[in-house]
Structure formats: structure tokens, C-alpha cells
Design an enzyme around this catalytic site. Structure first.
Site, PDB file in Angstrom:
ATOM      1  N   LYS A 156      41.038  12.486  29.470  1.00 48.03           N
ATOM      2  CA  LYS A 156      40.233  13.814  29.683  1.00 48.03           C
ATOM      3  C   LYS A 156      41.398  14.976  29.944  1.00 48.03           C
ATOM      4  CE  LYS A 156      36.998  15.389  32.839  1.00 48.03           C
ATOM      5  NZ  LYS A 156      36.598  14.736  34.629  1.00 48.03           N
ATOM      6  N   LYS A 160      25.299  23.239  -3.240  1.00 46.18           N
ATOM      7  CA  LYS A 160      25.147  22.192  -3.120  1.00 46.18           C
ATOM      8  C   LYS A 160      24.745  20.642  -3.985  1.00 46.18           C
ATOM      9  CE  LYS A 160      25.174  22.391   2.340  1.00 46.18           C
ATOM     10  NZ  LYS A 160      24.747  21.913   3.126  1.00 46.18           N
ATOM     11  N   ASP A 164      29.213  21.255  11.620  1.00 47.66           N
ATOM     12  CA  ASP A 164      30.274  21.954  10.609  1.00 47.66           C
ATOM     13  C   ASP A 164      31.262  21.516  10.947  1.00 47.66           C
ATOM     14  OD1 ASP A 164      27.895  22.237   9.026  1.00 47.66           O
ATOM     15  OD2 ASP A 164      27.902  24.377   9.691  1.00 47.66           O
ATOM     16  N   ASN A 218      24.255  19.438  18.919  1.00 45.58           N
ATOM     17  CA  ASN A 218      23.554  20.282  18.574  1.00 45.58           C
ATOM     18  C   ASN A 218      21.988  19.734  19.211  1.00 45.58           C
ATOM     19  OD1 ASN A 218      21.929  18.901  16.596  1.00 45.58           O
ATOM     20  ND2 ASN A 218      23.991  19.337  15.272  1.00 45.58           N
TER      21      ASN A 218
HETATM   22  O1  C5P Z   1      25.309  23.466   4.904  1.00 48.99           O
HETATM   23  P1  C5P Z   1      24.216  23.701   5.764  1.00 48.99           P
HETATM   24  O2  C5P Z   1      24.593  22.564   7.266  1.00 48.99           O
HETATM   25  O3  C5P Z   1      22.663  24.909   5.757  1.00 48.99           O
HETATM   26  O4  C5P Z   1      23.071  22.141   5.102  1.00 48.99           O
HETATM   27  C1  C5P Z   1      21.838  21.662   5.292  1.00 48.99           C
HETATM   28  C2  C5P Z   1      21.417  20.410   4.668  1.00 48.99           C
HETATM   29  O5  C5P Z   1      22.969  19.869   4.619  1.00 48.99           O
HETATM   30  C3  C5P Z   1      20.985  19.275   5.443  1.00 48.99           C
HETATM   31  O6  C5P Z   1      20.182  18.717   4.384  1.00 48.99           O
HETATM   32  C4  C5P Z   1      22.079  18.479   5.932  1.00 48.99           C
HETATM   33  O7  C5P Z   1      21.606  17.338   6.296  1.00 48.99           O
HETATM   34  C5  C5P Z   1      23.318  18.984   4.824  1.00 48.99           C
HETATM   35  N1  C5P Z   1      25.013  18.479   5.390  1.00 48.99           N
HETATM   36  C6  C5P Z   1      25.671  17.612   5.635  1.00 48.99           C
HETATM   37  N2  C5P Z   1      27.024  17.749   5.225  1.00 48.99           N
HETATM   38  C7  C5P Z   1      27.459  18.355   6.386  1.00 48.99           C
HETATM   39  C8  C5P Z   1      26.744  19.626   6.360  1.00 48.99           C
HETATM   40  C9  C5P Z   1      25.264  19.916   6.497  1.00 48.99           C
HETATM   41  O8  C5P Z   1      24.925  16.719   4.740  1.00 48.99           O
HETATM   42  N3  C5P Z   1      28.250  19.153   7.156  1.00 48.99           N
END
Ligand code: C5P
Length: 414
Positions: A292, A348, A282, A213
């Protein structure tokens, strides 16, 4: 508590309902050892009497520029020179407008023009007045002129509205005064340790391609820098970014979310604070190809199966209390920012969340500026504070200061 003995604080009080809280601010500043002199605008006197603030400060309260008796004692220029720090709480929309214009139409604005002292301001007003473009313009002018803002907080207002504009609580204001006069200790003299994640992660598809990203890592690096300046030991776990490592920061480079997770699991249990600022992918490819991936002539599509990455921050938040640091997350939202951020804070299990509006142009991802809501858990449920558009460095300072307040509060509770 009297660590600020002899520090001379000029408290300006302007005319909003929050003026009644200035009595508590005077008491807290006196308890910290400050010499406090109060200057009230005409409007402030409709909400609290000079007599109250005089009794608490032990000094004559000044209200008028054209008061021969007061000028015969300490004239307004001497008063301006006397101050080591100017604090205005509450600062109304009108006072902000007058200060932003450099006006000198009453004692308080005149003092601000005549003094070189550093200055803090705690705005307080109705949420629509705070959001108004004119107030936001004045706010930016004041920040550019060197005013440090405390709040405002958000929530229920005296007028019945809900939103940003409530004056920050007196203890947050006295904390800001304490922080102003307390030089950051050198990092080695403290055991406080923060682990910060920053930047993107890269999830390989094959040896040459990946999913990632646009995160630049700027916010996480600004946090690391601000934390060092607050005297914390800092470990920065970051994905591939093009940022110089701030001085005195221990940097751990990773590529994938699972590598970041492993580093966090290793380092977070020794930390007092964990800040998850990384834009973690995610999902990752279930089984990246070892060679490749080739284009084929017999199909126009390519199907990849992705599986979920660990939620790194949620795993830290779920650590047993003996190993769990204070946990601060980030949320990038495009609408109903506070609502979704509060939901994420709870879901969370975080202690605080920094939510920003990524739909606003010129802010957030990749840019140098950011505006955000800070939401944290409190005894009343949640509290929040709006941080207007400012440089990521300034926002980082505000986040670290609030994080340290939360950390201090958790040390106090048994
Ligand atoms: O669920 P989302 O991605 O919107 O949440 C953002 C927060 O969760 C941020 O603090 C990001 O660093 C953390 N995060 C994480 N591990 C993931 C996804 C997001 O620590 N797999």
C-alpha cells in the site's frame, strides 16, 4: 429465396420522394415469397403511380377509404385482418404524426388502427424535419406503441441537405421483414460465434487502489442478450460489473486491460464477430506498488507514471484475414459525433462503429437508454444510420442486426 411463401405483407406507401423505391421493396418481398398488398396515401401517388405497384404486386392497389368498388371486394377491415405484417416505407413526418395521434383520416391510418398485426416503419424525410422535436416526440410514441423502426439512414438527401432522414435501402427493409418472420435458431444449431467485451477495466495502483471508470456494462450485457436471441453463441469478456449473466452466455471475468487483451487474443480468432463495448482504461501504472502506497508528510503531491494499455480492438482489427472476425467498436463523443466516429472507424481499422453522444443527459454511461449513430464501411466508403434514444435492449437488437448484415455481406464477397 422464397422462404416467406404465403406471408401476407401490407405495404403502406406515403408521399415522399423515397416512394419511388417502394417498387423495389415490392419486388424483393415478392421474390421472398410474400403476398403483398399495397396501400398508398394521396401524397404517395404524386411520386409513383398505383399502376406500377399493382403490376409488381399482382394485386389491386388501394388508395381510398371511401371507394365503394374496392370495399365491395376486400373491405378495409378485412384488409386489416388479412395482414400478417404491416410495413410502411416510406413513412413521412406527416404520416408519423397522424399515426402517433391514432388518427384514421385515410385508408392507411385506418388500417393501422384496425389491425393487430406487428408493424415496421421506414421513416424518410428532410434532416431538419427528422430532428424536429415534434417528429422525435412522435417517434417515441410510435416506438412505445410497438412500431419497429428501420433507419432512417443518413447521408445526402434529395433536397440537397446532408444528415439523417434518408429512407433505409430496400434490401435493409426486406432484411427486416425476413428477420421478423424468421425465428431465431437455437444457439446450438449454429456455429456463429460472437465475442463481446463489456464494462470497465481496473488498473491497480497498489494492492488496495485502482484507476477505473463509470462504465456499468449495461450496453455490453444487452448486446450479449440480443445476440443470444439472434441465435449466436456468445462469449462475454467483462470487467468488474454488477450485472447478472444473461442465459446461455459464456462469461469470462477479467480485471485489467491486459487481462482483457489476453482473453480477447485467445478467443477472438475463433469468432465471426467481435464487439468491443468495454470502456478500457487507456493507461495503467507502469509499476504498481506491491504494498500500500503510504501518505508522506514531506510532500503535498504524489506523482504516478502511467503507460499506455494495448488498444485491444485495434489489435483484433489487425489480425490476419484468416483469423479476423468482423470488428465492431464503440465511440463515446461529446461533439461532432459522426466526424470523430468516422475517424476512429478508419484509424482503428474497424468494420463498424457505434457512436453515442455522452453529453446528452439521461443517455449513455450508466443509464438505461441510449441513442447512437451506426457507421459502417461499404463499397461507397461509409454508410451511417441514426438510432434515436431507446432502451439499451432495443439499441442492442439494432446493432446485432446490422452486424449480421455486415457478416452476411463479407461471406458473399470472395
Ligand atoms: O479510443 P477509444 O477509447 O475512444 O475507442 C473506443 C473503442 O475502442 C471501444 O470499442 C473500446 O472498447 C475500444 N478500446 C479497446 N482498447 C483500448 C481502448 C479502447 O479495445 N485500450
Amino acid at each position: 429465396m422464397a422462404r416467406l411463401t404465403g406471408k401476407r405483407v401490407l405495404l403502406g406507401v406515403s408521399g415522399g420522394i423515397a416512394a419511388y423505391k417502394s417498387a423495389l421493396i415490392v419486388r424483393l418481398l415478392k421474390q421472398m415469397g410474400c403476398d403483398v398488398r399495397v396501400v398508398m396515401t394521396e401524397g404517395a401517388q404524386a411520386f409513383i403511380t398505383p399502376m406500377t405497384l399493382q403490376a409488381l404486386s399482382g394485386e389491386e392497389v388501394r388508395t381510398s377509404l371511401l371507394d365503394p368498388q374496392a370495399e365491395a371486394g376486400m373491405g378495409h377491415i378485412e384488409l386489416a385482418r388479412w395482414a400478417d405484417l404491416i410495413v410502411i416505407a416510406p413513412a413521412t413526418a406527416d404520416l408519423m404524426a397522424r399515426l402517433a395521434q391514432g388518427m384514421a383520416d385515410d385508408l392507411l391510418t385506418t388500417l393501422c388502427l384496425a389491425s393487430d398485426a406487428p408493424r415496421l416503419m421506414a421513416p424518410a424525410m428532410n434532416q431538419a424535419m427528422w430532428r424536429h422535436i415534434a417528429t422525435q416526440r412522435n417517434l417515441h410514441t410510435l416506438i412505445d406503441d410497438g412500431w419497429q423502426m428501420i433507419g432512417p439512414a443518413a447521408g445526402e438527401q434529395a433536397c440537397g441537405d446532408t444528415g439523417p432522414g434518408r429512407m433505409s435501402e430496400p434490401d435493409a427493409i426486406s432484411d427486416a421483414v425476413m428477420a421478423h418472420f424468421t425465428p431465431a435458431p437455437p444457439p446450438d444449431s449454429t456455429s456463429r460465434h460472437v465475442v463481446i467485451t463489456a464494462g470497465p477495466t481496473r488498473e491497480p495502483l497498489d494492492p488496495v487502489r485502482y484507476i477505473s471508470n463509470h462504465s456499468s456494462g449495461k450496453m455490453g450485457f444487452a448486446l450479449a442478450d440480443a445476440a443470444v436471441r439472434q441465435g449466436l453463441n456468445v462469449t462475454l469478456i467483462c470487467g468488474p460489473v454488477n450485472q447478472p449473466t444473461p442465459d446461455k452466455v459464456e462469461r469470462v471475468d477479467i480485471e485489467t486491460a491486459r487481462e482483457m487483451d489476453a482473453a480477447v487474443q485467445r478467443l477472438a480468432p475463433q469468432a465471426d464477430l467481435f464487439i468491443g463495448c468495454a470502456a478500457v482504461a487507456d493507461y495503467r501504472l507502469e509499476a504498481p506498488s506491491t504494498h500500500k502506497i503510504k501518505k508522506t508528510d514531506d510532500s503535498e503531491t504524489l506523482t504516478l507514471t502511467l503507460i499506455k494499455n494495448p488498444d485491444i480492438i485495434a489489435r483484433v482489427a489487425a489480425m490476419p484475414a484468416s483469423r479476423r472476425p468482423i470488428v465492431i467498436g464503440f465511440a463515446a463523443e461529446t461533439n461532432e459525433i459522426e466526424h470523430y466516429a468516422r475517424d476512429k472507424l478508419m484509424r482503428k481499422g474497424l468494420d463498424m462503429i457505434v457512436a453515442n453522444d455522452v453529453s446528452a443527459s439521461g443517455l449513455g454511461f450508466g443509464s438505461d437508454d441510449n441513442a447512437a449513430w451506426l457507421l459502417w464501411r461499404s463499397q461507397e466508403g461509409t454508410e451511417s444510420e441514426h438510432q434515436p434514444a431507446q432502451s439499451k435492449q432495443q439499441l442492442a437488437e439494432a446493432i446485432i442486426q446490422q452486424a449480421l448484415r455486415l457478416s452476411k455481406r463479407s461471406q458473399k464477397s470472395p
